[in-house]
Each structure stands twice: as structure tokens, then as C-alpha cells.
Design a protein around this motif. Structure first.
Motif, short mmCIF file in Angstrom:
data_model
loop_
_atom_site.label_atom_id
_atom_site.label_comp_id
_atom_site.label_asym_id
_atom_site.label_seq_id
_atom_site.Cartn_x
_atom_site.Cartn_y
_atom_site.Cartn_z
N ASN A 176 2.31 1.73 -3.49
CA ASN A 176 1.31 2.20 -4.44
C ASN A 176 0.95 3.66 -4.22
N GLU A 177 0.87 4.07 -2.96
CA GLU A 177 0.59 5.48 -2.65
C GLU A 177 1.72 6.36 -3.14
N TYR A 178 2.95 5.88 -2.97
CA TYR A 178 4.08 6.67 -3.46
C TYR A 178 4.05 6.78 -4.98
N LYS A 211 0.83 -1.20 0.00
CA LYS A 211 0.00 0.00 0.00
C LYS A 211 0.87 1.26 0.00
N MET A 212 1.91 1.26 0.82
CA MET A 212 2.83 2.39 0.87
C MET A 212 3.46 2.64 -0.50
N ASP A 248 1.49 6.66 -6.94
CA ASP A 248 0.42 7.60 -7.33
C ASP A 248 0.87 9.04 -7.17
N SER A 249 1.56 9.31 -6.06
CA SER A 249 2.07 10.66 -5.81
C SER A 249 3.12 11.04 -6.84
#
Length: 200
Positions: A182-184, A179-180, A186-187
Motif C-alpha cells: 500500500n505504501e508503494y 502495508k509495504m 501511494d508513492s
């Protein structure tokens, strides 16, 4: 390659990842498989032959993953690909290096052995450090036309992946790590596509 040879390579890789390449003997590999050494020698000449076959398998899988994800192979001038394709490929590679048993054991072995021999150090760099960075830099250079910008983008994209391999290995909650990441990603995508590079 036969199923027996595949099993010998995977078993050897498990032992190399746990104990180090030099510490493992052909007798130990054969014993782990419930074989006598002579039976193992029907498939591989020696321990080095097993190791070389492991490297060959990794090279084949690298090529296959790049091809399957419509990414340039390591050979020749990279083709232009979209940023979304680069990120999708990076996500696939993170799963590959953490969830594929063969690749994960190979990564563990190189991490363990990188300080013990120049050859292992070179392989560690090729597969997990300088190799991926140069690969991404070349792709970003094709997209931006700017080598310095490409180098920075490659570092920004790959560094969290490299760090999160270790975090993934040390935690029981693997989903949080993914999750971490994927969030990175996306950012990273939003930031890059919104700036003056206009990369899509």
C-alpha cells in the motif's frame, strides 16, 4: 456447479499445490475426500477434467473481478480508466491472489509446476507474469497514448506485486507485506500524477 464438484476441485487443487499435478492420482483425490473413485467419476471424467474445470473457474473469477472493479476485461480494446481505479484494482488483485484460498492454491501450483511442463509454464506466464503486464500496459497506453511509457508504468506498478507474493508466502506477518504494498502504491500514485503525464 454443485457443492460437491466445488469441493472436489478445491481438494484436488490443494494436492496439486502441495505435490505437483503429475504426482497426484485420482485415487489420492478420492481418498482425501473419503470417496471411492467411482463416486468421483460421477462428477468428473478424469484428472484432466478436474484440471480443466479449475482453469475454467479461474477464467470466470478473472472476468468477475475485472467487472466488479470497473476494469476492462481481457477481450477487446481497453476502456480508459483512472489511475486511482487501476491502483484500487491492483490492491484487490493482490488480496485475491494471496487470501482467496482457490486463487492462492492455483498460484502455488503454477509456481511449483512452471518448470515441469510447457502448458504449466504458459499458464504461469498468463496469470502471473506476462498476462498482467500486457493487461496493464494496454490500459496505460490508452491513458498516455505512448506505448513505451505504458510499458514502463506497467512494470513499475506490477513488479513489486509480483515480488511481494513470494514475501507474503514466506512470512507469518502478512500485515507488514500488505502495508509495504500500500505504501508503494501511494508513492507510485503521487509520482505519476505529479509528473508531466498528468494522469488522474
Amino acid at each position: 456447479m454443485s457443492a460437491k464438484k466445488d469441493l472436489i476441485m478445491l481438494t484436488s487443487l490443494r494436492l496439486f499445490a502441495d505435490n505437483g499435478y503429475e504426482a497426484v492420482s485420482v485415487s489420492e483425490i478420492a481418498g482425501e475426500l473419503g470417496l471411492v473413485k467411482s463416486a468421483l467419476y460421477k462428477h468428473f471424467k478424469n484428472k484432466r477434467d478436474i484440471f480443466d474445470s479449475i482453469i475454467a473457474r479461474m477464467e470466470e473469477q478473472d472476468y468477475e473481478y475485472a467487472t466488479e472493479n470497473d476494469m476492462p476485461t481481457q477481450q477487446g480494446e481497453p476502456e480508459e480508466v483512472s489511475l486511482s481505479s487501476i491502483i484500487a484494482y491492483s490492491k484487490a488483485m493482490f488480496k485475491y491472489w494471496t487470501e482467496d484460498e482457490f486463487a492462492s492454491l492455483f498460484r502455488r501450483m503454477l509456481t511449483l509446476e512452471q518448470y515441469r511442463s510447457e502448458e504449466m509454464s504458459a499458464l504461469y506466464q498468463q496469470y502471473l507474469v506476462s498476462g498482467p503486464l500486457i493487461y496493464l500496459e494496454d490500459i496505460f497506453a490508452k491513458l498516455t497514448g505512448k506505448r513505451k511509457t505504458a510499458r514502463i508504468l506497467a512494470l513499475e506498478l506490477y513488479s513489486p506485486m509480483y515480488m511481494l507474493y513470494t514475501l507474503y508466502d514466506g512470512t507469518e506477518n502478512k500485515d507488514i507485506v500488505e502495508k509495504m504494498l500500500n505504501e508503494y502504491f501511494d508513492s507510485f500514485y503521487r509520482r505519476v500524477t505529479e509528473n508531466e503525464l498528468s494522469i488522474k
